[in-house]
Design a protein around this motif. Structure first.
Motif, mmCIF file in Angstrom:
data_model
loop_
_atom_site.group_PDB
_atom_site.id
_atom_site.type_symbol
_atom_site.label_atom_id
_atom_site.label_comp_id
_atom_site.label_asym_id
_atom_site.label_seq_id
_atom_site.Cartn_x
_atom_site.Cartn_y
_atom_site.Cartn_z
ATOM 1 N N ARG A 123 0.818 -1.213 0.000
ATOM 2 C CA ARG A 123 0.000 0.000 0.000
ATOM 3 C C ARG A 123 0.855 1.269 0.000
ATOM 4 N N LEU A 124 2.081 1.140 -0.511
ATOM 5 C CA LEU A 124 2.960 2.302 -0.555
ATOM 6 C C LEU A 124 2.379 3.398 -1.438
ATOM 7 N N GLY A 125 1.844 3.020 -2.599
ATOM 8 C CA GLY A 125 1.255 4.006 -3.486
ATOM 9 C C GLY A 125 0.131 4.776 -2.830
ATOM 10 N N ARG A 126 -0.727 4.068 -2.098
ATOM 11 C CA ARG A 126 -1.849 4.737 -1.428
ATOM 12 C C ARG A 126 -1.346 5.692 -0.343
ATOM 13 N N ALA A 127 -0.319 5.246 0.399
ATOM 14 C CA ALA A 127 0.241 6.117 1.442
ATOM 15 C C ALA A 127 0.839 7.382 0.831
ATOM 16 N N LEU A 128 1.580 7.222 -0.263
ATOM 17 C CA LEU A 128 2.150 8.386 -0.930
ATOM 18 C C LEU A 128 1.065 9.232 -1.584
ATOM 19 N N GLY A 129 -0.031 8.586 -1.978
ATOM 20 C CA GLY A 129 -1.159 9.340 -2.505
ATOM 21 C C GLY A 129 -1.776 10.249 -1.453
ATOM 22 N N TRP A 130 -1.923 9.728 -0.236
ATOM 23 C CA TRP A 130 -2.419 10.572 0.861
ATOM 24 C C TRP A 130 -1.462 11.736 1.120
ATOM 25 N N PHE A 131 -0.169 11.426 1.119
ATOM 26 C CA PHE A 131 0.821 12.483 1.314
ATOM 27 C C PHE A 131 0.689 13.532 0.206
ATOM 28 N N GLY A 132 0.568 13.052 -1.034
ATOM 29 C CA GLY A 132 0.422 13.967 -2.156
ATOM 30 C C GLY A 132 -0.839 14.793 -2.073
ATOM 31 N N SER A 133 -1.890 14.183 -1.529
ATOM 32 C CA SER A 133 -3.149 14.913 -1.383
ATOM 33 C C SER A 133 -2.999 16.081 -0.418
#
Length: 357
Positions: free
Chosen positions: A100-110
Motif C-alpha cells: 500500500r505504498l502508493g496509497r500512502a504516498l497518494g495521501w501524502f500527495g493529497s
C-alpha cells in the motif's frame, strides 16, 4: 504576487521572479545531502529544526527593507526546507503497510496539494492587501508543524557518511531525479509562467490569478489518493508515463488557450498530471529494500527542485521574446525527456530456484 513584490522593491516582475530561484537553488543544492544527514541525526530532530528555521526566515522576509535582504531571507528558507521534504517522504515510506505504498504516498500527495491549493489563492489575496501577510501565514504554519513533529521512524545503525552518500547517489536515482525535474518541474512548476500570461494577455488581477492557479492544487488534492491506488494496481512506471502525456498537453494548452476560463480548466488537469508523475516516481524511489531511503529521496528531490529553480531564469527570457514558445518548449521537453530518462524495471532473475527482483 510577483508584480506586487516587484512594486514594493522597485523592480520588474521578471526581476522579482529571482525570489523563486533564490529559494529553490539552496533548497535543491542542500537536498543532495540533507536526507542522508537527517537519517544520521534523526528524522524527527532534523524536520523540527528545519521548520523552526523556516519560520524565522519567513518573518525576516516580512521586515526586509531591501530586495537584496528579502532574497537573503528566501535563501535561508530554502536551506531550511531542504531538511523537511525528503525526510517526511522517507517517514511515509517507513510506515506504509506492505502493498500500500502508493496509497500512502497518494495521501501524502493529497495533503501536499492542499498546500498548492491554498498557497496561490492566499498569496494572491494577501497581495491585494499586502504580500507580506503571506509570509506571516507560512511562519505561523511552520511554527505549528515544528510543535507537531513527525513519528519516530529512524532506521537502525547508520554507516559512515561517505558510504551513505554513495548509496544514495546512483545512476538510477539520478535518472529518477531528472524525470521529476522535467516531468513535475515543467508542469506544476510553471505556475509563475501561467500567472505572467494571465496578467499580460488578459490583465487579470492578483486575486483572480491566484484563483486560477488554485485549480491545479484542487485537482491534485482530489486525485492524489486515487492516483496512489492506481500506482499499486498498474505500477509506478506506467503511471509516470500517463502523467507525462497529460502534462505535455497541459503545458502546451496553457499557452495556446484563448480565454481565462479555458486556461483555468486546462491548468486544473496539471494537478492530475503532477500527481501521476510525482507519486509514481516517489513509489519507485521508496520501494521496499531501498538502502538509505531518505538519502535517495533527498537526491531525487534535489534534482527535481533544481529543475524547478532554473525554470524561471530560463523560461522567463523566452517568454519575453516569444510567449508561446515559452510554453511549447517545456511541453516538448516533458514529452521527450521523461520517457527516455525513466529507468526500466529490473527483470526478474532466477536464483537458487527462487525468483528475485
Amino acid at each position: 504576487m510577483l508584480p506586487e513584490l516587484g512594486a514594493t522593491y522597485g523592480v520588474t516582475p521578471a526581476t522579482a521572479a529571482a525570489s523563486i530561484t533564490s529559494y529553490l537553488l539552496p533548497f535543491a543544492g542542500l537536498m543532495l545531502v540533507s536526507g542522508t544527514l537527517g537519517e544520521r541525526w534523526g528524522r524527527r530532530r532534523a524536520v523540527v529544526i528545519g521548520y523552526v528555521v523556516y519560520a524565522v526566515a519567513a518573518l525576516a522576509a516580512v521586515v526586509a527593507p531591501t530586495f537584496e535582504l528579502f532574497l537573503a531571507a528566501r535563501v535561508v528558507q530554502g536551506a531550511a526546507n531542504a531538511f523537511t521534504t525528503p525526510l517526511l517522504l522517507a517517514a511515509v515510506g517507513a510506515t506504509a503497510a506492505p502493498g500500500r505504498l502508493g496509497r500512502a504516498l497518494g495521501w501524502f500527495g493529497s495533503l501536499q496539494s492542499a498546500g498548492h491549493t491554498s498557497a496561490p489563492l492566499l498569496g494572491g489575496l494577501a497581495a491585494e492587501v499586502d504580500w507580506r501577510w503571506a509570509f506571516v501565514g507560512v511562519a505561523v504554519s511552520s511554527a505549528v508543524l515544528a510543535v507537531v513533529g513527525i513519528p519516530h521512524t529512524d532506521p537502525g545503525p547508520r554507516t559512515g557518511l561517505a558510504a551513505a552518500l554513495r548509496s544514495a547517489v546512483r545512476p538510477e536515482v539520478l535518472r529518477l531525479g531528472l524525470v521529476a525535474a522535467v516531468g513535475w518541474g515543467l508542469v506544476a512548476g510553471l505556475a509563475f509562467l501561467v500567472a505572467l500570461r494571465l496578467e499580460d494577455a488578459f490583465a487579470v488581477s492578483a486575486g483572480t490569478r491566484g484563483l486560477v492557479l488554485t485549480a491545479l492544487g484542487v485537482v491534485g488534492l482530489l486525485s492524489a489518493r486515487l492516483v496512489g491506488g492506481a500506482v499499486d494496481r498498474i505500477g509506478p512506471r506506467r503511471t509516470v508515463l500517463i502523467g507525462t502525456a497529460l502534462g505535455a498537453f497541459v503545458v502546451a494548452g496553457a499557452g495556446l488557450a484563448p480565454a481565462v476560463g479555458l486556461i483555468a480548466a486546462i491548468w486544473a488537469l496539471g494537478g492530475l498530471a503532477g500527481q501521476l508523475l510525482l507519486v509514481g516516481v516517489n513509489s519507485i524511489v521508496l520501494a521496499p529494500g531501498r538502502e538509505n531511503a531518505g538519502g535517495a529521496m533527498s537526491v531525487v528531490q534535489a534534482v527535481r527542485f533544481s529543475g524547478m529553480a532554473l525554470a524561471p531564469a530560463v523560461i522567463t527570457p523566452i517568454y519575453r521574446t516569444d510567449p508561446l514558445a515559452a510554453f511549447l518548449v517545456p511541453a516538448l521537453l516533458v514529452a521527450v525527456v521523461v520517457p527516455l530518462a525513466l529507468p526500466r524495471p529490473n527483470r526478474p532473475r532466477v536464483e537458487d530456484g527462487a525468483v528475485a527482483e
